[in-house]
Design an enzyme around this catalytic site. Structure first.
Site, PDB file in Angstrom:
ATOM      1  N   HIS A  85       0.857  -1.186   0.000  1.00 43.48           N
ATOM      2  CA  HIS A  85       0.000   0.000   0.000  1.00 43.48           C
ATOM      3  C   HIS A  85       0.889   1.231   0.000  1.00 43.48           C
ATOM      4  CE1 HIS A  85      -3.759  -2.137   0.632  1.00 43.48           C
ATOM      5  NE2 HIS A  85      -3.115  -2.919   1.489  1.00 43.48           N
ATOM      6  N   CYS A 128      -2.047   4.997  -4.831  1.00 44.42           N
ATOM      7  CA  CYS A 128      -2.730   3.699  -4.850  1.00 44.42           C
ATOM      8  C   CYS A 128      -3.696   3.618  -6.029  1.00 44.42           C
ATOM      9  CB  CYS A 128      -3.470   3.475  -3.538  1.00 44.42           C
ATOM     10  SG  CYS A 128      -4.306   1.890  -3.460  1.00 44.42           S
TER      11      CYS A 128
END
Length: 118
Positions: free
Chosen positions: A22, A34
């Site tokens: 992430h 992201c």
């Protein structure tokens, strides 16, 4: 951090790619890094399906996201394989663009299958 790993042979022929982790650039739902990485990854898979009529083997995280591995089809005729490799090259160029602007949140690595990591 998002890590993109390109798996290839000694001739740079790509056999698989992975997106993992992430970015943590911003809170969930507002994380542009992201969103960008996800768009590149899913867009590449969709292009492989829609434009080349191929079905790669896909492995992804069930909950929470953060992981996608795509194993590319093998035993293709040369023309189709060339188009598939081009699609992966486009994906790689897009990831490089993100690395140039957001390198502290996304990186790209190469893994030579049967060899050392570069």
């Amino acid at each position: 951090m998002i890590t993109v790993t390109i798996h290839h042979d000694e001739n740079r022929h790509v056999s698989a790619f992975e997106f993992s982790g992430h970015a943590e650039y911003d809170e969930s739902g507002k994380d542009l890094v992201c969103a960008g990485a996800s768009t590149i990854a899913i867009g590449t898979v969709n292009a492989i399906y829609a434009l080349l009529n191929l079905e790669p083997k896909i492995e992804q995280a069930a909950e929470g996201g953060g992981y996608l591995r795509v194993d590319l089809p093998t035993d293709l005729d040369e023309a189709v394989d060339s188009k598939l490799q081009f699609a992966v090259q486009v994906m790689t160029a897009q990831v490089y663009s993100m690395v140039q602007n957001y390198g502290q949140y996304i990186q790209i690595n190469y893994n030579q299958v049967g060899g050392a990591t570069e």
